[in-house]
Design a protein around this motif. Structure first.
Motif, PDB file in Angstrom:
ATOM      1  N   ASN A   1      16.820  11.965   6.735  1.00 21.94           N
ATOM      2  CA  ASN A   1      16.055  12.085   7.988  1.00 21.94           C
ATOM      3  C   ASN A   1      14.621  11.588   7.851  1.00 21.94           C
ATOM      4  OD1 ASN A   1      15.081  14.093   6.372  1.00 21.94           O
ATOM      5  ND2 ASN A   1      15.371  15.763   7.844  1.00 21.94           N
ATOM      6  N   GLU A   2      14.351  10.871   6.751  1.00 22.44           N
ATOM      7  CA  GLU A   2      13.039  10.284   6.524  1.00 22.44           C
ATOM      8  C   GLU A   2      13.190   8.828   6.118  1.00 22.44           C
ATOM      9  OE1 GLU A   2      11.318  14.481   4.599  1.00 22.44           O
ATOM     10  OE2 GLU A   2      11.165  12.599   3.494  1.00 22.44           O
ATOM     11  N   PHE A   3      12.131   8.055   6.300  1.00 21.33           N
ATOM     12  CA  PHE A   3      12.120   6.687   5.793  1.00 21.33           C
ATOM     13  C   PHE A   3      10.733   6.370   5.265  1.00 21.33           C
ATOM     14  CE2 PHE A   3      10.992   6.369  10.247  1.00 21.33           C
ATOM     15  CZ  PHE A   3       9.943   5.455  10.272  1.00 21.33           C
ATOM     16  N   ALA A   4      10.695   5.542   4.246  1.00 21.50           N
ATOM     17  CA  ALA A   4       9.423   5.198   3.611  1.00 21.50           C
ATOM     18  C   ALA A   4       8.645   4.221   4.487  1.00 21.50           C
ATOM     19  CB  ALA A   4       9.667   4.608   2.235  1.00 21.50           C
ATOM     20  N   VAL A   5       7.333   4.449   4.587  1.00 16.08           N
ATOM     21  CA  VAL A   5       6.440   3.551   5.316  1.00 16.08           C
ATOM     22  C   VAL A   5       5.789   2.568   4.365  1.00 16.08           C
ATOM     23  CG1 VAL A   5       4.374   3.416   6.757  1.00 16.08           C
ATOM     24  CG2 VAL A   5       6.019   5.267   7.102  1.00 16.08           C
ATOM     25  N   THR A   6       5.266   3.080   3.246  1.00 18.87           N
ATOM     26  CA  THR A   6       4.632   2.230   2.244  1.00 18.87           C
ATOM     27  C   THR A   6       4.523   3.001   0.937  1.00 18.87           C
ATOM     28  OG1 THR A   6       2.743   0.759   1.820  1.00 18.87           O
ATOM     29  CG2 THR A   6       2.246   2.913   2.725  1.00 18.87           C
ATOM     30  N   THR A   7       4.120   2.308  -0.121  1.00 16.14           N
ATOM     31  CA  THR A   7       3.872   2.922  -1.420  1.00 16.14           C
ATOM     32  C   THR A   7       2.468   2.543  -1.876  1.00 16.14           C
ATOM     33  OG1 THR A   7       4.733   1.040  -2.674  1.00 16.14           O
ATOM     34  CG2 THR A   7       6.317   2.750  -2.037  1.00 16.14           C
TER      35      THR A   7
ATOM     36  N   TYR B   1       3.779   0.257  17.497  1.00 19.26           N
ATOM     37  CA  TYR B   1       2.706  -0.393  16.738  1.00 19.26           C
ATOM     38  C   TYR B   1       2.890  -0.061  15.255  1.00 19.26           C
ATOM     39  CZ  TYR B   1       0.619  -0.478  21.418  1.00 19.26           C
ATOM     40  OH  TYR B   1       0.383  -0.667  22.756  1.00 19.26           O
ATOM     41  N   PRO B   2       3.773  -0.771  14.577  1.00 19.52           N
ATOM     42  CA  PRO B   2       4.093  -0.453  13.166  1.00 19.52           C
ATOM     43  C   PRO B   2       2.851  -0.492  12.270  1.00 19.52           C
ATOM     44  CG  PRO B   2       5.691  -2.011  14.059  1.00 19.52           C
ATOM     45  CD  PRO B   2       4.584  -1.899  15.070  1.00 19.52           C
ATOM     46  N   ILE B   3       2.848   0.373  11.260  1.00 17.36           N
ATOM     47  CA  ILE B   3       1.722   0.488  10.344  1.00 17.36           C
ATOM     48  C   ILE B   3       1.701  -0.685   9.365  1.00 17.36           C
ATOM     49  CG2 ILE B   3       0.731   1.870   8.472  1.00 17.36           C
ATOM     50  CD1 ILE B   3       1.813   4.356   9.884  1.00 17.36           C
ATOM     51  N   GLU B   4       0.532  -1.285   9.205  1.00 17.58           N
ATOM     52  CA  GLU B   4       0.315  -2.360   8.239  1.00 17.58           C
ATOM     53  C   GLU B   4      -0.600  -1.838   7.138  1.00 17.58           C
ATOM     54  OE1 GLU B   4       0.870  -5.979   6.523  1.00 17.58           O
ATOM     55  OE2 GLU B   4       1.587  -5.642   8.572  1.00 17.58           O
ATOM     56  N   LYS B   5      -0.129  -1.856   5.893  1.00 15.29           N
ATOM     57  CA  LYS B   5      -0.966  -1.409   4.777  1.00 15.29           C
ATOM     58  C   LYS B   5      -1.942  -2.521   4.398  1.00 15.29           C
ATOM     59  CE  LYS B   5      -0.811  -0.263  -0.120  1.00 15.29           C
ATOM     60  NZ  LYS B   5       0.041  -0.242  -1.328  1.00 15.29           N
ATOM     61  N   ILE B   6      -3.215  -2.166   4.276  1.00 17.48           N
ATOM     62  CA  ILE B   6      -4.274  -3.103   3.940  1.00 17.48           C
ATOM     63  C   ILE B   6      -4.708  -2.885   2.494  1.00 17.48           C
ATOM     64  CG2 ILE B   6      -6.599  -3.883   4.491  1.00 17.48           C
ATOM     65  CD1 ILE B   6      -4.527  -4.538   6.642  1.00 17.48           C
TER      66      ILE B   6
ATOM     67  N   ASP C   1      -8.485  -6.781  -2.027  1.00 16.43           N
ATOM     68  CA  ASP C   1      -8.060  -8.167  -1.894  1.00 16.43           C
ATOM     69  C   ASP C   1      -8.505  -8.690  -0.535  1.00 16.43           C
ATOM     70  OD1 ASP C   1      -6.868 -10.578  -2.389  1.00 16.43           O
ATOM     71  OD2 ASP C   1      -4.827  -9.804  -2.595  1.00 16.43           O
ATOM     72  N   TYR C   2      -8.479 -10.025  -0.391  1.00 14.67           N
ATOM     73  CA  TYR C   2      -8.715 -10.611   0.922  1.00 14.67           C
ATOM     74  C   TYR C   2      -7.436 -10.465   1.737  1.00 14.67           C
ATOM     75  CZ  TYR C   2      -9.126 -13.926   4.687  1.00 14.67           C
ATOM     76  OH  TYR C   2      -9.123 -14.492   5.937  1.00 14.67           O
ATOM     77  N   ASN C   3      -7.551  -9.949   2.940  1.00 10.67           N
ATOM     78  CA  ASN C   3      -6.393  -9.747   3.814  1.00 10.67           C
ATOM     79  C   ASN C   3      -6.379 -10.809   4.905  1.00 10.67           C
ATOM     80  OD1 ASN C   3      -5.202  -6.862   3.073  1.00 10.67           O
ATOM     81  ND2 ASN C   3      -7.422  -6.748   2.916  1.00 10.67           N
ATOM     82  N   PRO C   4      -5.309 -11.596   5.005  1.00 11.77           N
ATOM     83  CA  PRO C   4      -5.257 -12.678   5.991  1.00 11.77           C
ATOM     84  C   PRO C   4      -5.203 -12.144   7.417  1.00 11.77           C
ATOM     85  CG  PRO C   4      -3.123 -12.411   4.917  1.00 11.77           C
ATOM     86  CD  PRO C   4      -4.086 -11.521   4.186  1.00 11.77           C
ATOM     87  N   LEU C   5      -5.520 -13.017   8.360  1.00 16.07           N
ATOM     88  CA  LEU C   5      -5.610 -12.608   9.756  1.00 16.07           C
ATOM     89  C   LEU C   5      -4.293 -12.075  10.304  1.00 16.07           C
ATOM     90  CD1 LEU C   5      -7.895 -15.368  11.322  1.00 16.07           C
ATOM     91  CD2 LEU C   5      -8.400 -12.924  11.126  1.00 16.07           C
TER      92      LEU C   5
ATOM     93  N   LYS D   1      -3.297   0.286  11.159  1.00 17.43           N
ATOM     94  CA  LYS D   1      -3.548  -0.140   9.777  1.00 17.43           C
ATOM     95  C   LYS D   1      -3.799   1.066   8.887  1.00 17.43           C
ATOM     96  CE  LYS D   1      -6.724  -3.228  11.129  1.00 17.43           C
ATOM     97  NZ  LYS D   1      -6.418  -3.535  12.548  1.00 17.43           N
ATOM     98  N   LEU D   2      -3.389   0.947   7.641  1.00 16.66           N
ATOM     99  CA  LEU D   2      -3.503   2.038   6.685  1.00 16.66           C
ATOM    100  C   LEU D   2      -4.242   1.562   5.450  1.00 16.66           C
ATOM    101  CD1 LEU D   2      -1.031   4.770   5.877  1.00 16.66           C
ATOM    102  CD2 LEU D   2      -1.668   3.306   3.962  1.00 16.66           C
ATOM    103  N   TYR D   3      -5.199   2.368   5.003  1.00 19.65           N
ATOM    104  CA  TYR D   3      -6.044   2.022   3.861  1.00 19.65           C
ATOM    105  C   TYR D   3      -6.009   3.169   2.850  1.00 19.65           C
ATOM    106  CZ  TYR D   3      -8.088  -0.814   7.647  1.00 19.65           C
ATOM    107  OH  TYR D   3      -8.285  -1.640   8.724  1.00 19.65           O
ATOM    108  N   ILE D   4      -6.025   2.827   1.574  1.00 20.19           N
ATOM    109  CA  ILE D   4      -6.143   3.818   0.518  1.00 20.19           C
ATOM    110  C   ILE D   4      -7.545   3.708  -0.065  1.00 20.19           C
ATOM    111  CG2 ILE D   4      -5.131   4.744  -1.595  1.00 20.19           C
ATOM    112  CD1 ILE D   4      -3.245   4.641   0.860  1.00 20.19           C
ATOM    113  N   HIS D   5      -8.342   4.761   0.092  1.00 21.47           N
ATOM    114  CA  HIS D   5      -9.726   4.749  -0.382  1.00 21.47           C
ATOM    115  C   HIS D   5      -9.971   6.007  -1.212  1.00 21.47           C
ATOM    116  CE1 HIS D   5     -14.295   5.022   0.453  1.00 21.47           C
ATOM    117  NE2 HIS D   5     -14.082   4.198  -0.551  1.00 21.47           N
ATOM    118  N   LYS D   6     -10.043   5.803  -2.523  1.00 21.59           N
ATOM    119  CA  LYS D   6     -10.233   6.912  -3.459  1.00 21.59           C
ATOM    120  C   LYS D   6      -9.114   7.923  -3.249  1.00 21.59           C
ATOM    121  CE  LYS D   6     -15.188   6.068  -3.756  1.00 21.59           C
ATOM    122  NZ  LYS D   6     -16.561   6.569  -3.543  1.00 21.59           N
TER     123      LYS D   6
END
Length: 473
Positions: free
Chosen positions: A136-142, A200-205, A209-213, A221-226
């Motif tokens: 009943n779950e699915f992975a979004v990102t790692t 609006y699906p989540i995009e991991k940033i 790195d440089y992220n293209p347009l 958008k999802l960011y990992i900061h510390k």
């Protein structure tokens, strides 16, 4: 910088891969993962083929400290998705069943089982365990941080996100409930959390790195900061709705950042999070505005009118348009650039080094919707515009992908710089990749104040590490 001879047990001729700052993944059975132990600052390289995993351990000055080869069964058809380190520095490697896709989102999204390979590098032994992902779950990102491996998941029915923490073959689970929050798009349509993320699906940033347009134009958008997961939502032109998930105390905090009001009420907007600051872009057919805000205090640090339709052409900030893989052409008029931008999905990509902040503003063609006619597509068809000063040639009756963009540099006071900047290490790295044909399974690792490119040289049959730093050298 460093080389290690190895003959991978698989045919690399048609290997396809996906590059990341953490790992490179493919539908083939050869993979390379390079990662830093954040406590010891040692670099570990994991090289996998169909019958073995080779582990190279480099010290903090990148001299080879140890090499171990583990002959393993049942590696065929499995993909590396990450690793963790225990208190004594031994790694645990995590794999899942591979699927026939070149898209990393597809591979992560369809995780069913996670296989944990816990290695003891002193005794050169290992243990294997597995974790079955709930139906009943699915992975979004790692992602990886603090020497742990994480899977961010979404419940199929309940409105929330779930964080799985993998450390030393142990698994912890924490849910974050989004059901009490309200979500409204630009047309004032009300969504629940699951429906919003579906629309609006989540995009991991990747913050290093440089992220293209084509990545940064996404509304979610999802960011990992510390120790934080930052989720930004720009489906509403009035505000950026953001959520801060604290991985240390498991708190979930909502934050709302109003967007600037333009003279022309018909506008488009987006945002980008970088190093504790939120960069918001607002644009209409007559202007482009940038707001820089402190994420924690909500204070506006600076507001800059970046472009205005009445501006003269700037030699210090040329405006470009590109179709397909053709060379970019310069747009001479800011007014014309803003008109092009109105037909596209817009965004900005923010990249920092120790001195300055580099921002790419622009837009890419909106995805084609099934059933749309050519006239409703944001692509160039049969010559985009008879009066277009850039493209006045005739095209055959096919669609041409369009991108418009320009780049500016900010100093520490958020003022634009006009002088020539030193080349960035990440740009030199990508140029090296584009000019070398014997590279596969490449892997980019941000290490100290430079980048390490690791890759397999198909001609020399060896693993290679190269260093790329900012500056003219």
């Amino acid at each position: 910088m460093n080389t290690y001879p190895i003959d991978l047990r698989n045919n690399l001729k048609d290997t396809k891969f996906i590059s990341s700052s953490v790992f490179s993944n493919s539908i083939e059975d050869n993979q390379i993962l390079s990662v830093e132990n954040e406590k010891t600052h040692e670099v570990f390289v994991f090289i996998k083929d169909i019958e073995k995993i080779t582990i190279l351990q480099y010290n903090s000055t990148l001299f080879l400290k140890r090499e171990c080869v583990f002959l393993l069964q049942n590696l065929k058809g499995k993909s590396i998705i990450g690793c963790s380190f225990n208190k004594v520095g031994d790694p645990t490697l995590y794999l899942t069943l591979a699927i026939p896709s070149n898209n990393m989102y597809d591979i992560v999204n369809k995780i069913a089982v996670v296989f944990s390979f816990k290695f003891n590098l002193e005794t050169k032994t290992h243990t294997v365990s597995n974790f079955k992902f709930p139906a009943n779950e699915f992975a979004v990102t790692t992602f990886q941080t603090n020497n742990s491996f994480y899977i961010l998941a979404q419940h199929r029915i309940m409105h929330g996100l779930i964080v799985y923490t993998f450390q030393d073959a142990k698994i912890a689970k924490k849910g974050f409930d989004f059901s009490s929050f309200s979500f409204q798009d630009r047309k004032e349509k009300i969504y629940n959390f699951n429906d919003l993320i579906k629309a609006y699906p989540i995009e991991k940033i990747d913050v290093f790195d440089y992220n293209p347009l084509d990545k940064v134009v996404k509304e979610s958008k999802l960011y990992i900061h510390k120790n934080h997961i930052i989720l930004t939502l720009d489906h509403n032109h009035k505000k950026t709705q953001a959520f801060d998930i604290n991985l240390e105390n498991n708190e979930l905090l909502e934050k709302n950042f109003p967007k600037s009001v333009l003279q022309d009420l018909k506008k488009m907007s987006n945002s980008f999070y970088q190093d504790g600051q939120l960069y918001q872009i607002n644009t209409s057919k007559s202007e482009l505005l940038l707001d820089i805000k402190d994420f924690n205090s909500d204070l506006t640090l600076k507001t800059i009118r970046v472009l205005n339709e009445g501006d003269k052409r700037s030699k210090n900030a040329p405006l470009f348009i590109q179709t397909d893989l053709r060379n970019p052409n310069e747009i001479r008029s800011p007014k014309r650039f803003l008109q092009h931008l109105q037909t596209l999905d817009i965004g900005l990509s923010v990249f920092k080094n120790k001195e300055n902040t580099f921002i790419t503003f622009g837009g890419v063609a909106k995805p084609k919707k099934q059933g749309d006619s050519f006239q409703h597509q944001n692509y160039i068809v049969n010559g985009f515009d008879e009066e277009d000063e850039v493209f006045n040639q005739n095209f055959s009756t096919i669609e041409h992908f369009k991108t418009v963009y320009f780049t500016r540099t900010l100093d520490r006071n958020f003022d634009f710089l006009n002088q020539e900047q030193q080349p960035l290490g990440i740009n030199k790295l990508y140029y090296f990749l584009s000019t070398n044909k014997n590279i596969t399974l490449e892997n980019i690792l941000k290490f100290k104040d430079y980048y390490i490119l690791g890759y397999y040289d198909t001609k020399l049959k060896q693993y290679v590490m190269r260093k790329f730093a900012d500056g003219f050298y």
